[in-house]
Design an enzyme around this catalytic site. Sequence first.
Site, PDB file in Angstrom:
ATOM      1  N   LEU A  55     -16.620 -41.808 -19.904  1.00  0.00           N
ATOM      2  CA  LEU A  55     -15.494 -42.458 -19.246  1.00  0.00           C
ATOM      3  C   LEU A  55     -14.938 -41.483 -18.218  1.00  0.00           C
ATOM      4  O   LEU A  55     -14.977 -40.268 -18.425  1.00  0.00           O
ATOM      5  CB  LEU A  55     -14.393 -42.811 -20.259  1.00  0.00           C
ATOM      6  CG  LEU A  55     -14.698 -43.857 -21.325  1.00  0.00           C
ATOM      7  CD1 LEU A  55     -13.516 -43.991 -22.272  1.00  0.00           C
ATOM      8  CD2 LEU A  55     -15.029 -45.210 -20.698  1.00  0.00           C
ATOM      9  N   ASP A  56     -14.414 -42.012 -17.124  1.00  0.00           N
ATOM     10  CA  ASP A  56     -13.773 -41.145 -16.137  1.00  0.00           C
ATOM     11  C   ASP A  56     -12.612 -40.393 -16.788  1.00  0.00           C
ATOM     12  O   ASP A  56     -11.996 -40.881 -17.747  1.00  0.00           O
ATOM     13  CB  ASP A  56     -13.230 -41.969 -14.966  1.00  0.00           C
ATOM     14  CG  ASP A  56     -14.331 -42.680 -14.193  1.00  0.00           C
ATOM     15  OD1 ASP A  56     -15.491 -42.251 -14.295  1.00  0.00           O
ATOM     16  OD2 ASP A  56     -14.013 -43.660 -13.491  1.00  0.00           O
ATOM     17  N   LYS A  57     -12.291 -39.258 -16.234  1.00  0.00           N
ATOM     18  CA  LYS A  57     -11.189 -38.452 -16.747  1.00  0.00           C
ATOM     19  C   LYS A  57      -9.901 -39.266 -16.852  1.00  0.00           C
ATOM     20  O   LYS A  57      -9.160 -39.175 -17.841  1.00  0.00           O
ATOM     21  CB  LYS A  57     -10.966 -37.238 -15.844  1.00  0.00           C
ATOM     22  CG  LYS A  57      -9.780 -36.369 -16.244  1.00  0.00           C
ATOM     23  CD  LYS A  57      -9.616 -35.184 -15.299  1.00  0.00           C
ATOM     24  CE  LYS A  57      -8.406 -34.334 -15.689  1.00  0.00           C
ATOM     25  NZ  LYS A  57      -8.235 -33.154 -14.801  1.00  0.00           N
TER      26      LYS A  57
END
Length: 316
Positions: free
Chosen positions: A135-137
């Site tokens: 998942l993106d940050k």
Amino acid sequence: MNTIVLTAERKYDRLDAFLADNCELTRSRLQKLIADGQVVVDGVIVTKSSAAVKCDSQVSVHLPDSVPMDIVPQDIPIDIVYEDEHLAVINKQQGLTVHPANGVYTDTLVNALLYKLTNLSGINGVLRPGIVHRLDKLTSGLLVVAKDDVAHVRLAEQIKDKTCKRIYLAVVEGVIKQNNGKVEQPIARSRADRKKMCVDVNGRSALTYFDVIERYKSKTFVRFELKTGRTHQIRVHCKYIGHPIVGDTVYGYKTQRFKLNGQLLHAWQLQFVHPYSGQLMTFEAPLPDYFVNVLSILRSGGEYEKVIELNEHVQK
């Protein structure tokens, strides 16, 4: 160094395809082993994944000894929603990077996992142990991590085969008029900014389904289902259709109405088959407080329309 010895029971057009069918290793890992000269076919080192394999060929795969991990375990609070001897499901908080990269080796989910869990799969190397998908940050929500290589391969195959169900919730800019639809546009790395992705005819295929949950004056609450897993896929597809995600200053508006620390994008539901038991497992992660607060403000602003219930099944 461990060695796997295999015999081809039929002809294969590609060496990596043969190995993928007969080894509990990911195809990308096998391709790297081939390129590194770690695969021998009938006594000859083969360095091309596209090499053909004859029936009855003897194939040896040399697995180099694991490199000691130099990633430091850290006691970072994480929400482990499920755990057994083979895998764990994590509800990742917004702001937490999934794994070390680009010289950053601390304060990531991997650092936390090394502290909290006793085992992690090693297929993805020393920087990404256990990481099956990311998942993106600045995206919150559910992801599954593997504790052993067999679990890793079997979970990765479900993602590749599109049998792993991943549902995201987001608030986007503007009012989406249609109740449901899909975005099917290829995605590639931007030539202008290598840190960003974009829709590109020469990119990799990407498919995102969406259903409108609620409409407001100038925003829409949307449920997304990923059928592919390209980097920044939902964010790029939302930008493409003219409805960037609220809080996304990379693909969306530079000036934001709400004071947020990232996009209102949450991996809400995750469904997969357990890699050992075969049991269908479904997990849901409640929306973070900041997400709920924005929804409350939008609902109180008038012109509020509910289209579907969150758990309502919509035919695709």
